[in-house]
Design a protein around this motif. Structure first.
Motif, PDB file in Angstrom:
ATOM      1  N   ARG A 135       0.843  -1.193   0.000  1.00 30.26           N
ATOM      2  CA  ARG A 135       0.000   0.000   0.000  1.00 30.26           C
ATOM      3  C   ARG A 135       0.883   1.249   0.000  1.00 30.26           C
ATOM      4  O   ARG A 135       1.856   1.335   0.732  1.00 30.26           O
ATOM      5  N   GLN A 136       0.528   2.210  -0.852  1.00 31.44           N
ATOM      6  CA  GLN A 136       1.211   3.496  -0.886  1.00 31.44           C
ATOM      7  C   GLN A 136       0.190   4.590  -0.648  1.00 31.44           C
ATOM      8  O   GLN A 136      -0.970   4.468  -1.047  1.00 31.44           O
ATOM      9  N   HIS A 137       0.621   5.664  -0.009  1.00 34.14           N
ATOM     10  CA  HIS A 137      -0.270   6.780   0.301  1.00 34.14           C
ATOM     11  C   HIS A 137       0.233   8.041  -0.400  1.00 34.14           C
ATOM     12  O   HIS A 137       1.423   8.337  -0.372  1.00 34.14           O
ATOM     13  N   PHE A 138      -0.711   8.773  -1.028  1.00 29.71           N
ATOM     14  CA  PHE A 138      -0.396  10.023  -1.704  1.00 29.71           C
ATOM     15  C   PHE A 138      -1.261  11.134  -1.135  1.00 29.71           C
ATOM     16  O   PHE A 138      -2.472  10.968  -0.960  1.00 29.71           O
ATOM     17  N   CYS A 139      -0.646  12.274  -0.855  1.00 33.78           N
ATOM     18  CA  CYS A 139      -1.347  13.427  -0.296  1.00 33.78           C
ATOM     19  C   CYS A 139      -2.354  13.963  -1.307  1.00 33.78           C
ATOM     20  O   CYS A 139      -2.039  14.109  -2.491  1.00 33.78           O
ATOM     21  N   ARG A 140      -3.567  14.253  -0.855  1.00 29.77           N
ATOM     22  CA  ARG A 140      -4.599  14.800  -1.738  1.00 29.77           C
ATOM     23  C   ARG A 140      -4.335  16.265  -2.067  1.00 29.77           C
ATOM     24  O   ARG A 140      -4.805  16.771  -3.071  1.00 29.77           O
ATOM     25  N   THR A 141      -3.553  16.967  -1.243  1.00 30.80           N
ATOM     26  CA  THR A 141      -3.283  18.388  -1.470  1.00 30.80           C
ATOM     27  C   THR A 141      -2.146  18.599  -2.465  1.00 30.80           C
ATOM     28  O   THR A 141      -2.297  19.308  -3.453  1.00 30.80           O
ATOM     29  N   CYS A 142      -0.984  17.963  -2.213  1.00 34.44           N
ATOM     30  CA  CYS A 142       0.188  18.197  -3.063  1.00 34.44           C
ATOM     31  C   CYS A 142       0.576  16.996  -3.915  1.00 34.44           C
ATOM     32  O   CYS A 142       1.488  17.087  -4.724  1.00 34.44           O
ATOM     33  N   ASN A 143      -0.093  15.860  -3.735  1.00 33.92           N
ATOM     34  CA  ASN A 143       0.131  14.621  -4.479  1.00 33.92           C
ATOM     35  C   ASN A 143       1.528  14.041  -4.265  1.00 33.92           C
ATOM     36  O   ASN A 143       2.052  13.335  -5.116  1.00 33.92           O
ATOM     37  N   CYS A 144       2.150  14.335  -3.124  1.00 39.14           N
ATOM     38  CA  CYS A 144       3.444  13.747  -2.781  1.00 39.14           C
ATOM     39  C   CYS A 144       3.223  12.405  -2.102  1.00 39.14           C
ATOM     40  O   CYS A 144       2.253  12.225  -1.371  1.00 39.14           O
ATOM     41  N   ARG A 145       4.127  11.468  -2.330  1.00 36.12           N
ATOM     42  CA  ARG A 145       4.034  10.140  -1.721  1.00 36.12           C
ATOM     43  C   ARG A 145       4.509  10.230  -0.275  1.00 36.12           C
ATOM     44  O   ARG A 145       5.536  10.813   0.014  1.00 36.12           O
ATOM     45  N   SER A 146       3.750   9.625   0.627  1.00 32.17           N
ATOM     46  CA  SER A 146       4.098   9.591   2.037  1.00 32.17           C
ATOM     47  C   SER A 146       4.413   8.167   2.445  1.00 32.17           C
ATOM     48  O   SER A 146       3.910   7.218   1.861  1.00 32.17           O
ATOM     49  N   GLU A 147       5.242   8.019   3.484  1.00 28.97           N
ATOM     50  CA  GLU A 147       5.492   6.696   4.025  1.00 28.97           C
ATOM     51  C   GLU A 147       4.218   6.224   4.700  1.00 28.97           C
ATOM     52  O   GLU A 147       3.501   6.998   5.322  1.00 28.97           O
ATOM     53  N   SER A 148       3.945   4.933   4.594  1.00 31.17           N
ATOM     54  CA  SER A 148       2.708   4.397   5.167  1.00 31.17           C
ATOM     55  C   SER A 148       2.731   4.424   6.687  1.00 31.17           C
ATOM     56  O   SER A 148       1.695   4.398   7.319  1.00 31.17           O
ATOM     57  N   GLN A 149       3.915   4.479   7.283  1.00 32.49           N
ATOM     58  CA  GLN A 149       4.015   4.480   8.736  1.00 32.49           C
ATOM     59  C   GLN A 149       4.043   5.897   9.313  1.00 32.49           C
ATOM     60  O   GLN A 149       4.100   6.064  10.514  1.00 32.49           O
ATOM     61  N   SER A 150       4.021   6.924   8.450  1.00 38.02           N
ATOM     62  CA  SER A 150       4.114   8.286   8.971  1.00 38.02           C
ATOM     63  C   SER A 150       2.821   8.675   9.672  1.00 38.02           C
ATOM     64  O   SER A 150       1.725   8.413   9.198  1.00 38.02           O
ATOM     65  N   THR A 151       2.956   9.267  10.804  1.00 39.34           N
ATOM     66  CA  THR A 151       1.812   9.718  11.576  1.00 39.34           C
ATOM     67  C   THR A 151       2.037  11.163  11.964  1.00 39.34           C
ATOM     68  O   THR A 151       3.055  11.763  11.640  1.00 39.34           O
ATOM     69  N   VAL A 152       1.124  11.719  12.686  1.00 42.27           N
ATOM     70  CA  VAL A 152       1.247  13.083  13.154  1.00 42.27           C
ATOM     71  C   VAL A 152       2.401  13.160  14.137  1.00 42.27           C
ATOM     72  O   VAL A 152       2.507  12.324  15.035  1.00 42.27           O
ATOM     73  N   PRO A 153       3.327  14.126  13.979  1.00 40.74           N
ATOM     74  CA  PRO A 153       4.445  14.195  14.910  1.00 40.74           C
ATOM     75  C   PRO A 153       3.959  14.451  16.340  1.00 40.74           C
ATOM     76  O   PRO A 153       3.065  15.249  16.558  1.00 40.74           O
ATOM     77  N   GLN A 154       4.566  13.740  17.259  1.00 38.31           N
ATOM     78  CA  GLN A 154       4.173  13.854  18.661  1.00 38.31           C
ATOM     79  C   GLN A 154       4.935  14.990  19.321  1.00 38.31           C
ATOM     80  O   GLN A 154       6.147  15.134  19.156  1.00 38.31           O
ATOM     81  N   THR A 155       4.240  15.815  20.069  1.00 37.50           N
ATOM     82  CA  THR A 155       4.877  16.877  20.840  1.00 37.50           C
ATOM     83  C   THR A 155       4.702  16.578  22.297  1.00 37.50           C
ATOM     84  O   THR A 155       3.671  16.032  22.719  1.00 37.50           O
ATOM     85  N   GLN A 156       5.701  16.918  23.086  1.00 35.23           N
ATOM     86  CA  GLN A 156       5.612  16.668  24.515  1.00 35.23           C
ATOM     87  C   GLN A 156       4.899  17.835  25.169  1.00 35.23           C
ATOM     88  O   GLN A 156       5.172  18.994  24.909  1.00 35.23           O
ATOM     89  N   ILE A 157       3.981  17.489  26.021  1.00 34.36           N
ATOM     90  CA  ILE A 157       3.224  18.510  26.760  1.00 34.36           C
ATOM     91  C   ILE A 157       3.814  18.573  28.155  1.00 34.36           C
ATOM     92  O   ILE A 157       3.884  17.569  28.865  1.00 34.36           O
ATOM     93  N   GLY A 158       4.280  19.744  28.519  1.00 33.61           N
ATOM     94  CA  GLY A 158       4.903  19.900  29.827  1.00 33.61           C
ATOM     95  C   GLY A 158       3.851  19.872  30.937  1.00 33.61           C
ATOM     96  O   GLY A 158       2.815  20.518  30.859  1.00 33.61           O
ATOM     97  N   LEU A 159       4.099  19.078  31.942  1.00 35.35           N
ATOM     98  CA  LEU A 159       3.195  19.029  33.100  1.00 35.35           C
ATOM     99  C   LEU A 159       3.738  19.960  34.175  1.00 35.35           C
ATOM    100  O   LEU A 159       4.875  19.852  34.588  1.00 35.35           O
TER     101      LEU A 159
END
Length: 76
Positions: free
Chosen positions: A51-75
């Motif tokens: 399976r390959q994923h392509f962005c609907r906005t810019c049509n660039c190929r993305s890695e299938s494992q890429s997710t939203v980058p995680q940010t650390q929330i300071g407690l």
């Protein structure tokens, strides 16, 4: 359509998913023929797909494992 992080757009966007045939591992003709014969006689006469994923906005190929980058929330 999955929501994935696009590195080109630098945000989460909708992506279209397409299936692509996996590349053959054997580089020589006898190696490919041997692979084909083994699959034919074992009853597995289908192509392995990935399976390959392509962005609907810019049509660039993305890695299938890429997710939203995680940010650390300071407690505090």
């Amino acid at each position: 359509m999955p929501d994935l992080y696009c590195k080109a757009c630098k945000r989460t966007t909708l992506h279209k998913s397409v299936m692509r045939r996996c590349e053959l591992e054997a580089d020589t003709l006898p190696g490919r023929m041997q692979q084909w014969a083994a699959k034919f006689f074992s009853g597995e006469c289908y192509y392995e797909m990935e399976r390959q994923h392509f962005c609907r906005t810019c049509n660039c190929r993305s890695e299938s494992q890429s997710t939203v980058p995680q940010t650390q929330i300071g407690l505090a």
